[in-house]
Each structure stands twice: as C-alpha cells, then as structure tokens.
Write an enzyme that holds these catalytic residues in place. Structure first.
Site, PDB file in Angstrom:
ATOM      1  N   ASP A 152     -16.739  -1.859  -1.368  1.00  8.04           N
ATOM      2  CA  ASP A 152     -17.511  -3.389  -1.322  1.00  8.04           C
ATOM      3  C   ASP A 152     -17.388  -4.033   0.036  1.00  8.04           C
ATOM      4  OD1 ASP A 152     -15.003  -4.312  -1.106  1.00  8.04           O
ATOM      5  OD2 ASP A 152     -14.643  -4.629  -3.130  1.00  8.04           O
TER       6      ASP A 152
ATOM      7  N   HIS B 279      -0.214  -5.965   1.478  1.00  2.00           N
ATOM      8  CA  HIS B 279      -1.487  -6.543   0.793  1.00  2.00           C
ATOM      9  C   HIS B 279      -1.861  -8.105   1.377  1.00  2.00           C
ATOM     10  CE1 HIS B 279      -5.167  -6.357  -1.392  1.00  2.00           C
ATOM     11  NE2 HIS B 279      -5.234  -7.403  -1.929  1.00  2.00           N
TER      12      HIS B 279
ATOM     13  N   SER C 103      -3.675   1.046  -8.040  1.00  2.00           N
ATOM     14  CA  SER C 103      -2.835   0.697  -9.170  1.00  2.00           C
ATOM     15  C   SER C 103      -3.190   0.915 -10.599  1.00  2.00           C
ATOM     16  CB  SER C 103      -2.735  -0.717  -9.000  1.00  2.00           C
ATOM     17  OG  SER C 103      -1.731  -1.081 -10.129  1.00  2.00           O
ATOM     18  N   THR C 104      -4.200   0.453 -11.174  1.00  2.00           N
ATOM     19  CA  THR C 104      -4.790   0.760 -12.443  1.00  2.00           C
ATOM     20  C   THR C 104      -5.691   1.813 -11.871  1.00  2.00           C
ATOM     21  OG1 THR C 104      -6.679  -0.790 -12.481  1.00  2.00           O
ATOM     22  CG2 THR C 104      -4.778  -1.522 -13.155  1.00  2.00           C
TER      23      THR C 104
ATOM     24  N   GLU D  65      25.182  -3.171 -15.225  1.00  2.11           N
ATOM     25  CA  GLU D  65      25.392  -3.857 -13.791  1.00  2.11           C
ATOM     26  C   GLU D  65      25.289  -2.840 -12.852  1.00  2.11           C
ATOM     27  OE1 GLU D  65      28.322  -6.842 -14.166  1.00  2.11           O
ATOM     28  OE2 GLU D  65      27.162  -7.877 -15.748  1.00  2.11           O
TER      29      GLU D  65
ATOM     30  N   LYS E 106     -23.509  -4.402  -3.875  1.00  2.00           N
ATOM     31  CA  LYS E 106     -23.580  -4.982  -5.042  1.00  2.00           C
ATOM     32  C   LYS E 106     -24.431  -5.867  -5.301  1.00  2.00           C
ATOM     33  CE  LYS E 106     -18.500  -4.442  -6.413  1.00  2.00           C
ATOM     34  NZ  LYS E 106     -17.403  -5.164  -6.510  1.00  2.00           N
TER      35      LYS E 106
ATOM     36  N   ASP F 236      27.361  -1.384 -19.012  1.00  2.00           N
ATOM     37  CA  ASP F 236      26.530  -2.437 -19.345  1.00  2.00           C
ATOM     38  C   ASP F 236      25.372  -2.481 -18.585  1.00  2.00           C
ATOM     39  OD1 ASP F 236      27.593  -3.385 -16.969  1.00  2.00           O
ATOM     40  OD2 ASP F 236      28.670  -4.984 -17.769  1.00  2.00           O
TER      41      ASP F 236
HETATM   42  C1  R5P Z   1      -7.687  -5.069  -3.923  1.00  4.52           C
HETATM   43  O1  R5P Z   1      -7.901  -6.138  -3.211  1.00  4.52           O
HETATM   44  C2  R5P Z   1      -6.946  -3.985  -3.360  1.00  4.52           C
HETATM   45  O2  R5P Z   1      -7.417  -3.421  -2.109  1.00  4.52           O
HETATM   46  C3  R5P Z   1      -7.217  -2.720  -4.354  1.00  4.52           C
HETATM   47  O3  R5P Z   1      -8.641  -2.541  -4.272  1.00  4.52           O
HETATM   48  C4  R5P Z   1      -6.610  -3.009  -5.814  1.00  4.52           C
HETATM   49  O4  R5P Z   1      -5.306  -3.504  -5.567  1.00  4.52           O
HETATM   50  C5  R5P Z   1      -6.807  -1.820  -6.396  1.00  4.52           C
HETATM   51  O5  R5P Z   1      -6.317  -1.737  -7.870  1.00  4.52           O
HETATM   52  P1  R5P Z   1      -6.424  -0.946  -8.835  1.00  4.52           P
HETATM   53  O6  R5P Z   1      -6.229   0.121  -8.878  1.00  4.52           O
HETATM   54  O7  R5P Z   1      -5.804  -1.723 -10.088  1.00  4.52           O
HETATM   55  O8  R5P Z   1      -8.323  -1.193  -9.376  1.00  4.52           O
END
Ligand code: R5P
Length: 290
Positions: A167, A126, A221-222, A37, A190, A35
């Site tokens: 940045d 983070h 991440s993305t 678990e 920027k 199930d």
């Molecule tokens: C942001 O504050 C982090 O340092 C990374 O730049 C961020 O988490 C990257 O995320 P993603 O890959 O989704 O752009």
C-alpha cells in the site's frame, strides 16, 4: 571489556555478538522454581563493567519479568551499565487509545524497560504514530534498520527482482530497499468503492510479467497482509512472489498459511529465531556495540 548475557533462546545471537566485539560471555543460571517463579544467579564478576543483555521480545509477556530481574541483578552486582539488545521490540503497535478505556501499552512497556536499562538497541521498531523512540523511552535508543541487509540479500539472490509495496504507506520503505538493491518497485493501488468493497490493482503489470515479485514488510504477524498481497499479485498474472519480513512474529499457524498462499518463498531477518530466517542481523548490532 563488555560482558554479554542472554535470556533463553537468544544464545546464538549473543555468542555472535560476543565474538564480534571480543566480549566475555557472562554466566547466569536461570531456572524456574516448581511454582513457576524465576530463579537467577550471576556467576561472573560484573563489577564496574558494561553489561549487554540480549533478549528479543516477541511473545513478550513471559520474557519481561525474567528480563527485568536480570537487569536489576546486574545493577545489584555492580555493573556500570546495562544495555539491552532487543532485535524485535514488542508492544509498539498499541500506540494510542483507539477506544475509550484502552491501555496504551507501548508507553507502559517503554516505561518499565526504561527503568531497568541504560541503553536500548533495536531493529526497525514499529514506529507508526510516533516519530521517535524518545517519545516513549527515557533511555538512549539505537534504532537500526534492516533495509541495507535486505537490499544486499535481494541483489545477491533474486535475478530480475521487482519490489512490491502492499500500500502507499509502504512506499518510503520499499523505495529505499529498491534503490539500494538497484531494482525497480511498484506500490499496489487501492480503490475503495465502499466499506467492504476494495479493488486492488497492480500497476504496469504487463511491463513486469517476467520479473520476480518481492514483497517486503516489517512485521509478519497473522500474515494476513502478505497473504492478501500474494493473492493480488497472482490474480494479476505475475510470477509467485518472494515474501520478505524483518520480524518473523508468525502468530499461530501464520507461517504455514503464508507458504500455502502461493508464495514462492518466505525469508525473514534473524531478529526473531525462526526457520524462515535467511538474512543475518548480527553484524549491524556488532557495528554499534564496538
Ligand atoms: C502494519 O502496519 C505492519 O507494517 C505490518 O504490515 C503488519 O503488522 C502485518 O501484520 P499481519 O501479518 O498481522 O497482517
């Protein structure tokens, strides 16, 4: 002698740590009932011993419950203490209520983990709007930094590197890696003309035309942050960059998309097992556990 346990997927790192600190590898049967678990059974004697549990916490929702159960079981079986090694620590980004009614999950996650363990070891969590882990974790935390191993990797692998921060917020981090690697760095500029009209320029572009650009960030991440920065660098006429991330979170198809964006190479630290891993973190964990 310490005794090391790991949740599935963390065996390789747990083994390196066990060898590095001359610890026993504990035996734990972990399976799922039909199930869904969790079933856990510890077959090693942990009475009076310092237990170390290795579990990196990307995609944490499926991992948290087995992890909490294992830590509770170790205490029930008489372990003197439970130390969690989570090279990647999840739920650090929702650290405030951006909109009314939102869950501040970094606090909730921290309080769940703090109840189950006696010590936490993690790498580059983070910490954005928080100054220290102790603001949310009630157990002692060893916060390790990958800047040293990244600098060494750059020094040994990239001739004529130029570190690039996406940045101004990244300047502190990028400048430290650059200083340790003995290479120059720049931070992209920027200029915001409006909500959706942002101009990004690469300073001193002519001076650095022959350098290999190296982007460094904590989390990929993305990969949107990296992909955009790769685009700015290529548009400025520089060489295709090397992208370095500490944590290879890579949501969905992000890794393939970053490779297809024109990056020369993508390298990550081994905080999350992934095919892009090329910078080892086991040694720095071993150093704080011995
Ligand atoms: C942001 O504050 C982090 O340092 C990374 O730049 C961020 O988490 C990257 O995320 P993603 O890959 O989704 O752009």
């Amino acid at each position: 002698m310490k005794i090391i346990f790991s949740l599935p997927g963390n065996e390789a790192l747990a083994e390196k740590i066990a060898v590095g600190i001359h610890a026993e590898t504990g035996i734990c049967i972990h399976r799922q009932f039909p199930d869904g678990e969790t079933y856990l059974r510890i077959e090693s004697d942990v009475r009076g011993r310092e237990a170390v549990v290795v579990c990196t916490l990307h995609r944490p929702d499926d991992k948290l419950l087995p992890l909490l159960f294992l830590c509770q079981l170790l205490r029930d079986m008489g372990a003197a203490s439970v130390c969690l090694v989570a090279p990647y620590l999840a739920y650090m980004r929702q650290d405030t209520r951006f909109n009314p009614g939102e869950a501040v999950t970094s606090e909730y996650f921290a309080s769940l983990l703090s109840c189950a363990i006696d010590r936490l070891i993690t790498i580059d969590p983070h910490l954005h709007r928080r100054n220290s882990m102790q603001e949310i974790y009630s157990v002692p935390c060893d916060v390790l930094h990958a800047a040293g191993v990244i600098s060494t990797w750059i020094r040994e692998n990239i001739p004529q590197a130029l570190l690039i921060g996406p940045d101004s917020e990244s300047e502190q981090w990028v400048s430290e890696v650059a200083r340790n690697a003995g290479v120059p760095y720049i931070v992209l500029e920027k200029i915001r003309h409006g909500d959706r009209d942002v101009e990004v320029s690469v300073p001193d572009v002519e001076k650095y035309k022959d350098y290999t650009p190296v982007l460094v960030d904590d989390i990929i991440s993305t990969a949107r942050t990296m992909i955009e920065t790769v685009g700015h660098i290529l548009k400025a006429g520089m060489k295709p960059p090397i992208c370095i991330g500490v944590h290879a979170v890579f949501a969905g198809d992000a890794y393939r998309e970053l490779l297809a964006s024109g990056a020369e190479r993508v390298i990550t630290c081994s905080t999350i097992p992934h095919e892009s891993n090329g910078i080892e973190v086991a040694e720095m964990i071993i150093a704080v556990l011995v």
